[in-house]
Design a protein around this motif. Structure first.
Motif, PDB file in Angstrom:
ATOM      1  N   MET A   1       0.842  -1.204   0.000  1.00 25.73           N
ATOM      2  CA  MET A   1       0.000   0.000   0.000  1.00 25.73           C
ATOM      3  C   MET A   1       0.881   1.260   0.000  1.00 25.73           C
ATOM      4  SD  MET A   1      -2.863   1.107   2.768  1.00 25.73           S
ATOM      5  CE  MET A   1      -3.507  -0.563   2.779  1.00 25.73           C
ATOM      6  N   GLU A   2       0.470   2.224  -0.756  1.00 24.68           N
ATOM      7  CA  GLU A   2       1.230   3.476  -0.811  1.00 24.68           C
ATOM      8  C   GLU A   2       1.269   4.158   0.557  1.00 24.68           C
ATOM      9  OE1 GLU A   2       1.187   7.142  -3.566  1.00 24.68           O
ATOM     10  OE2 GLU A   2      -0.472   5.829  -4.112  1.00 24.68           O
ATOM     11  N   GLN A   3       2.368   4.827   0.828  1.00 26.54           N
ATOM     12  CA  GLN A   3       2.512   5.487   2.128  1.00 26.54           C
ATOM     13  C   GLN A   3       1.406   6.505   2.415  1.00 26.54           C
ATOM     14  OE1 GLN A   3       6.264   7.077   3.176  1.00 26.54           O
ATOM     15  NE2 GLN A   3       7.174   5.072   3.451  1.00 26.54           N
ATOM     16  N   GLN A   4       1.097   7.327   1.399  1.00 23.24           N
ATOM     17  CA  GLN A   4       0.059   8.341   1.630  1.00 23.24           C
ATOM     18  C   GLN A   4      -1.270   7.704   2.001  1.00 23.24           C
ATOM     19  OE1 GLN A   4       2.194   8.470  -0.874  1.00 23.24           O
ATOM     20  NE2 GLN A   4       2.437  10.530  -1.713  1.00 23.24           N
ATOM     21  N   GLN A   5      -1.572   6.607   1.320  1.00 22.21           N
ATOM     22  CA  GLN A   5      -2.826   5.912   1.612  1.00 22.21           C
ATOM     23  C   GLN A   5      -2.840   5.392   3.049  1.00 22.21           C
ATOM     24  OE1 GLN A   5      -2.833   3.218  -1.812  1.00 22.21           O
ATOM     25  NE2 GLN A   5      -5.036   3.610  -1.953  1.00 22.21           N
ATOM     26  N   LEU A   6      -1.676   4.913   3.481  1.00 21.61           N
ATOM     27  CA  LEU A   6      -1.552   4.417   4.848  1.00 21.61           C
ATOM     28  C   LEU A   6      -1.841   5.521   5.858  1.00 21.61           C
ATOM     29  CD1 LEU A   6       1.568   2.120   5.268  1.00 21.61           C
ATOM     30  CD2 LEU A   6      -0.809   1.676   5.864  1.00 21.61           C
ATOM     31  N   PHE A   7      -1.261   6.696   5.639  1.00 23.16           N
ATOM     32  CA  PHE A   7      -1.494   7.814   6.551  1.00 23.16           C
ATOM     33  C   PHE A   7      -2.979   8.137   6.640  1.00 23.16           C
ATOM     34  CE2 PHE A   7       3.048   8.977   5.821  1.00 23.16           C
ATOM     35  CZ  PHE A   7       3.424   9.190   7.133  1.00 23.16           C
TER      36      PHE A   7
ATOM     37  N   LEU B 112      12.410  11.091  13.917  1.00 20.40           N
ATOM     38  CA  LEU B 112      11.807  10.052  13.074  1.00 20.40           C
ATOM     39  C   LEU B 112      11.460  10.579  11.679  1.00 20.40           C
ATOM     40  CD1 LEU B 112       9.341   8.347  15.621  1.00 20.40           C
ATOM     41  CD2 LEU B 112      11.414   7.322  14.660  1.00 20.40           C
ATOM     42  N   THR B 113      11.776   9.812  10.671  1.00 20.72           N
ATOM     43  CA  THR B 113      11.403  10.163   9.302  1.00 20.72           C
ATOM     44  C   THR B 113       9.971   9.674   9.029  1.00 20.72           C
ATOM     45  OG1 THR B 113      12.127   8.048   8.396  1.00 20.72           O
ATOM     46  CG2 THR B 113      13.792   9.795   8.564  1.00 20.72           C
ATOM     47  N   PRO B 114       9.326  10.215   7.988  1.00 26.20           N
ATOM     48  CA  PRO B 114       7.979   9.723   7.653  1.00 26.20           C
ATOM     49  C   PRO B 114       7.943   8.206   7.465  1.00 26.20           C
ATOM     50  CG  PRO B 114       8.414  11.744   6.458  1.00 26.20           C
ATOM     51  CD  PRO B 114       9.703  11.388   7.151  1.00 26.20           C
ATOM     52  N   ALA B 115       8.952   7.646   6.809  1.00 30.85           N
ATOM     53  CA  ALA B 115       8.962   6.192   6.607  1.00 30.85           C
ATOM     54  C   ALA B 115       9.026   5.466   7.947  1.00 30.85           C
ATOM     55  CB  ALA B 115      10.144   5.789   5.733  1.00 30.85           C
ATOM     56  N   LYS B 131      -0.539  -8.203   7.716  1.00 31.15           N
ATOM     57  CA  LYS B 131      -1.996  -8.200   7.501  1.00 31.15           C
ATOM     58  C   LYS B 131      -2.581  -6.792   7.563  1.00 31.15           C
ATOM     59  CE  LYS B 131      -2.852 -12.546   9.747  1.00 31.15           C
ATOM     60  NZ  LYS B 131      -3.156 -12.931  11.103  1.00 31.15           N
ATOM     61  N   ASP B 132      -2.088  -6.000   8.513  1.00 29.25           N
ATOM     62  CA  ASP B 132      -2.656  -4.669   8.672  1.00 29.25           C
ATOM     63  C   ASP B 132      -1.564  -3.624   8.924  1.00 29.25           C
ATOM     64  OD1 ASP B 132      -4.019  -2.392   9.112  1.00 29.25           O
ATOM     65  OD2 ASP B 132      -5.141  -3.093  10.851  1.00 29.25           O
ATOM     66  N   PRO B 133      -1.043  -3.040   7.847  1.00 30.65           N
ATOM     67  CA  PRO B 133       0.061  -2.084   7.981  1.00 30.65           C
ATOM     68  C   PRO B 133      -0.359  -0.735   8.550  1.00 30.65           C
ATOM     69  CG  PRO B 133      -0.566  -2.281   5.682  1.00 30.65           C
ATOM     70  CD  PRO B 133      -1.403  -3.275   6.437  1.00 30.65           C
ATOM     71  N   THR B 134      -1.652  -0.570   8.857  1.00 23.60           N
ATOM     72  CA  THR B 134      -2.038   0.702   9.480  1.00 23.60           C
ATOM     73  C   THR B 134      -1.716   0.689  10.974  1.00 23.60           C
ATOM     74  OG1 THR B 134      -4.307   0.020   9.938  1.00 23.60           O
ATOM     75  CG2 THR B 134      -3.905   1.123   7.831  1.00 23.60           C
ATOM     76  N   ARG B 135      -1.316  -0.483  11.508  1.00 24.30           N
ATOM     77  CA  ARG B 135      -0.979  -0.525  12.946  1.00 24.30           C
ATOM     78  C   ARG B 135       0.497  -0.151  13.108  1.00 24.30           C
ATOM     79  NH1 ARG B 135      -3.168  -6.124  14.924  1.00 24.30           N
ATOM     80  NH2 ARG B 135      -2.401  -5.324  16.883  1.00 24.30           N
ATOM     81  N   ASN B 136       0.784   1.097  12.863  1.00 22.22           N
ATOM     82  CA  ASN B 136       2.166   1.563  12.867  1.00 22.22           C
ATOM     83  C   ASN B 136       2.374   2.650  13.933  1.00 22.22           C
ATOM     84  OD1 ASN B 136       0.931   3.869  11.754  1.00 22.22           O
ATOM     85  ND2 ASN B 136       1.068   2.981   9.714  1.00 22.22           N
ATOM     86  N   ARG B 137       3.587   3.221  13.948  1.00 27.18           N
ATOM     87  CA  ARG B 137       3.909   4.261  14.942  1.00 27.18           C
ATOM     88  C   ARG B 137       2.932   5.434  14.865  1.00 27.18           C
ATOM     89  NH1 ARG B 137       9.831   3.731  13.590  1.00 27.18           N
ATOM     90  NH2 ARG B 137      10.821   2.777  15.418  1.00 27.18           N
ATOM     91  N   LEU B 138       2.590   5.817  13.636  1.00 29.67           N
ATOM     92  CA  LEU B 138       1.698   6.957  13.479  1.00 29.67           C
ATOM     93  C   LEU B 138       0.329   6.683  14.109  1.00 29.67           C
ATOM     94  CD1 LEU B 138       1.836   9.766  11.984  1.00 29.67           C
ATOM     95  CD2 LEU B 138       0.309   8.702  10.329  1.00 29.67           C
TER      96      LEU B 138
END
Lengths: 158, 158
Positions: A1-7, B112-115, B131-138
């Protein structure tokens, strides 16, 4: 998934979780409980329900997604404190409008692309946006999610 | 400015605004007011101060930024409700730790960088993240900002 979409997905997910949480709380209140102050001299959940509908409704024009559907709420639920205005909608009306406004917003939100989320909101000039591009649609979404959490914190004390 | 940087700046700005808002509120409370329940039978601002320090302190290991500095707060301010645990720090200690933990986090956040903000937090497995990359630091930052707003909403009722 694209980074922007993730945000965008992360920010939208936080919004949706909090809308669901508030919906559950309002659904559990009887009509009578809605009209009982959270603590002596503090807001009623009824006022917070109207306030949140009014604030969320204004996200439509603010985000450039359409006209406000319930502008009649602004006077009683944003410009004035609880119990200051006599003419207010019924509990039933507010419960219906709560559902409607969140369905309307959800419909719009799923159409916006990440680039569109980073576009300026309508309450600022091109010049201001040039100076501070963080004042965009996404900032509005994040701020409104925090505002919602703030009032959920109060509702759970009732 | 790059889009990813914009997203991060918006989320960080919301965090900073809410930390400042809470700091202003806690600073205004006298030590005695801190120990007075927000509403009868509800939490004291003292408990919420300890709770927020403990939760924010745990962001360090959760975000992979270092070890928790105040693990001794977990028992009294996360695992147990207000007034359940007798041994708690002094008001002075909590006030100092509030400042310290937010300075520590701010120092890490600006590195921290955006990545890196989109990397998984440490409480989840590689498999879950897949499975779910939205569970990140952000997501952690946004959730903790909402959690903070939630308790600010309660503090202003005091």
């Amino acid at each position: 998934m694209e980074q922007q979409q993730l945000f965008v997905r992360v920010a939208l997910h936080a919004w949706e979780v909090n809308v669901r949480r508030a919906t559950t709380i309002f659904d559990k209140f009887t009509d009578e409980q809605l009209l009982t102050e959270i603590a002596p001299g503090k807001n009623t959940p009824f006022y917070l329900l109207g306030h949140l509908i009014a604030v969320h409704d204004r996200m439509l024009p603010l985000l450039g997604l359409g006209e406000a559907q319930y502008p009649q709420l602004v006077e009683a639920f944003i410009n004035n404190p609880d119990k200051a205005i006599q003419e207010v909608p019924t509990v039933k009306e507010l419960r219906d409008w709560w559902t409607n406004i969140h369905e309307a917003l959800a419909g719009h939100f799923k159409q916006l692309t990440p680039a569109e989320w980073l576009q300026k909101h309508t309450a600022m000039t091109d010049e201001d946006y040039e100076k501070d591009p963080t004042r965009n649609r996404l900032a509005v979404l994040i701020n409104r999610t925090n505002h919602l959490s703030y009032h959920i914190g109060q509702l759970v004390l009732a």
